[in-house]
Write a protein that holds these residues in place. Structure first.
Motif, short mmCIF file in Angstrom:
data_model
loop_
_atom_site.label_atom_id
_atom_site.label_comp_id
_atom_site.label_asym_id
_atom_site.label_seq_id
_atom_site.Cartn_x
_atom_site.Cartn_y
_atom_site.Cartn_z
N LEU A 119 38.18 43.41 27.08
CA LEU A 119 39.20 43.44 28.09
C LEU A 119 39.87 44.79 28.64
O LEU A 119 40.78 45.16 29.51
CB LEU A 119 40.37 42.71 27.87
CG LEU A 119 40.13 40.98 27.61
CD1 LEU A 119 41.36 40.11 27.24
CD2 LEU A 119 39.31 40.61 28.94
N CYS A 120 39.77 45.79 27.83
CA CYS A 120 40.25 47.03 27.65
C CYS A 120 38.99 47.81 28.81
O CYS A 120 39.37 48.52 30.17
CB CYS A 120 39.58 48.28 26.52
SG CYS A 120 40.90 47.58 25.40
N GLN A 121 38.15 47.32 29.07
CA GLN A 121 36.82 47.44 30.91
C GLN A 121 37.91 46.02 31.71
O GLN A 121 35.90 45.88 31.48
CB GLN A 121 36.11 47.97 30.76
CG GLN A 121 36.26 49.19 29.26
CD GLN A 121 34.66 49.41 29.53
OE1 GLN A 121 33.63 50.20 29.66
NE2 GLN A 121 34.27 49.35 28.23
N PRO A 122 38.20 45.66 31.97
CA PRO A 122 38.28 44.09 33.15
C PRO A 122 37.92 44.08 33.87
O PRO A 122 36.40 42.88 33.47
CB PRO A 122 39.82 44.44 32.85
CG PRO A 122 40.31 45.77 33.48
CD PRO A 122 39.31 45.84 32.25
N ASP A 123 37.02 45.18 34.96
CA ASP A 123 36.26 44.85 36.34
C ASP A 123 34.96 44.90 35.76
O ASP A 123 33.91 44.18 35.69
CB ASP A 123 36.69 46.00 36.90
CG ASP A 123 38.23 46.12 37.94
OD1 ASP A 123 38.36 44.88 37.53
OD2 ASP A 123 38.47 46.58 38.22
N PHE A 124 34.29 45.77 34.41
CA PHE A 124 32.98 45.53 34.31
C PHE A 124 32.68 44.60 33.34
O PHE A 124 31.82 43.39 33.32
CB PHE A 124 33.00 47.34 33.09
CG PHE A 124 31.66 47.70 32.27
CD1 PHE A 124 30.56 47.08 33.49
CD2 PHE A 124 31.64 48.02 31.17
CE1 PHE A 124 29.31 47.35 33.43
CE2 PHE A 124 29.93 47.71 31.27
CZ PHE A 124 29.08 47.74 31.55
N ALA A 125 33.54 44.49 32.40
CA ALA A 125 33.09 42.91 31.74
C ALA A 125 33.49 42.07 32.99
O ALA A 125 32.18 40.78 32.85
CB ALA A 125 34.63 42.65 30.61
N LEU A 126 34.03 41.48 33.88
CA LEU A 126 34.15 40.82 34.49
C LEU A 126 32.43 40.78 35.19
O LEU A 126 31.81 39.25 35.90
CB LEU A 126 34.93 40.61 35.54
CG LEU A 126 34.78 40.07 37.01
CD1 LEU A 126 35.38 37.83 36.38
CD2 LEU A 126 35.85 39.70 37.57
N SER A 127 32.22 42.08 35.82
CA SER A 127 30.61 42.03 36.58
C SER A 127 29.79 41.67 35.60
O SER A 127 28.50 40.90 36.19
CB SER A 127 30.65 43.32 37.19
OG SER A 127 30.22 44.41 35.64
N LEU A 128 29.81 41.90 34.42
CA LEU A 128 28.71 40.94 33.21
C LEU A 128 28.77 39.57 33.43
O LEU A 128 27.36 39.79 33.64
CB LEU A 128 29.07 42.36 31.95
CG LEU A 128 28.92 43.88 31.28
CD1 LEU A 128 29.95 44.07 30.54
CD2 LEU A 128 27.21 44.15 31.36
#
Ligand code: SF4
Length: 255
Positions: free
Chosen positions: A103-112
């Motif tokens: 969750l520290c990289q929310p956009d990246f986590a969402l895209s994964l």
């Protein structure tokens, strides 16, 4: 809901194929995607090297003595998806997006997560739950949520921030269970963990359809058998679905 894969960039530490070593899905084969960087500082952290950003992402397999691949950070979602698909083998259960703290990289986590969903790969999302608002965006794309609940004695954050952390974790579990995501509420237990802490946790979990896992810490601070019985009993006064499951990947000698 359909969403096309978006190409974000983020910092990953590792992508590898192994077996889930924690919780009720222990023993299932997964492709693990480990983000680098974490906002907490738990006293028992067994992956301190992933709390900071790292220069490279390594792609590993259980058989390989050396990395199969190494890429400079930040990496793209497209690159990560190619590696995930390359490691996906017959019998693989899901993709575990873990950390560090994703969750520290929310956009990246969402895209994964959306990338995996677009490929039809089930997503197991592991988080410390520090931001319910960030987690909420991911809920439609995940099949399993493992929320790591930090007790006050874990010293994961300064004492004056603990209540807020705890309430966010509970809110993540609430949101996931209400959306039909199979949800695991995990807390690490130490020899210093008290029945009162477990009872307080059970009070806040009341009515939520999550499996409560008490995970004995590995190593020197491991609680003894009497403590395990005492804490399990304290939790079982409040709810039926309480299990004690140690970290099995360390016993298996896998990543
Ligand atoms: S949340 Fe996880 S990675 Fe972060 S400090 Fe705690 S145990 Fe370590």
């Amino acid at each position: 809901m359909t969403r096309r894969r978006t190409d974000e960039v983020g910092v990953l530490a590792e992508i590898f194929s192994s077996f889930q070593g924690e919780g009720p899905l222990v023993g299932n084969r997964q492709v693990f995607v480990r983000t680098a960087g974490c906002n907490l500082s738990c006293s028992y952290c067994d992956s301190p090297k992933f709390r900071c950003e790292v220069e490279f992402c390594e792609v590993l397999s259980p058989q390989a003595s050396a990395p199969l691949q190494r890429a400079d950070n930040p990496v793209t979602t497209s690159w990560a998806m190619e590696e995930i698909l390359g490691l996906w083998a017959r019998g693989t259960h899901s993709v575990s997006i873990t950390g560090g703290e994703p969750l520290c990289q929310p956009d990246f986590a969402l895209s994964l997560a959306t990338g995996c969903a677009a490929e039809g790969l089930p997503v197991y999302f592991e988080t410390n739950g520090y931001s319910a608002s960030r987690f909420r965006r991911l809920i439609p794309w995940i099949d399993f949520a493992a929320v790591d609940i930090k007790l006050q004695s874990h010293r994961s954050c300064p004492p004056d921030r603990w209540s807020r952390l705890f309430e966010n974790e509970i809110s993540c579990i609430d949101g996931a269970t209400r959306s039909g995501v199979a949800t695991i509420a995990k807390t690490v237990i130490l020899d210093a963990t008290t029945s009162e802490e477990i009872e307080q946790l059970c009070d806040r979990l009341e009515g939520l359809d999550a499996t409560l896992v008490l995970q004995p810490v590995s190593g020197d601070k491991r609680p003894g058998p009497e403590k395990l019985i005492q804490l399990h009993q304290a939790a079982s006064e409040h709810r039926g679905d309480v299990v004690i499951i140690p970290q099995a990947h360390k016993m298996m000698g896998v990543l």
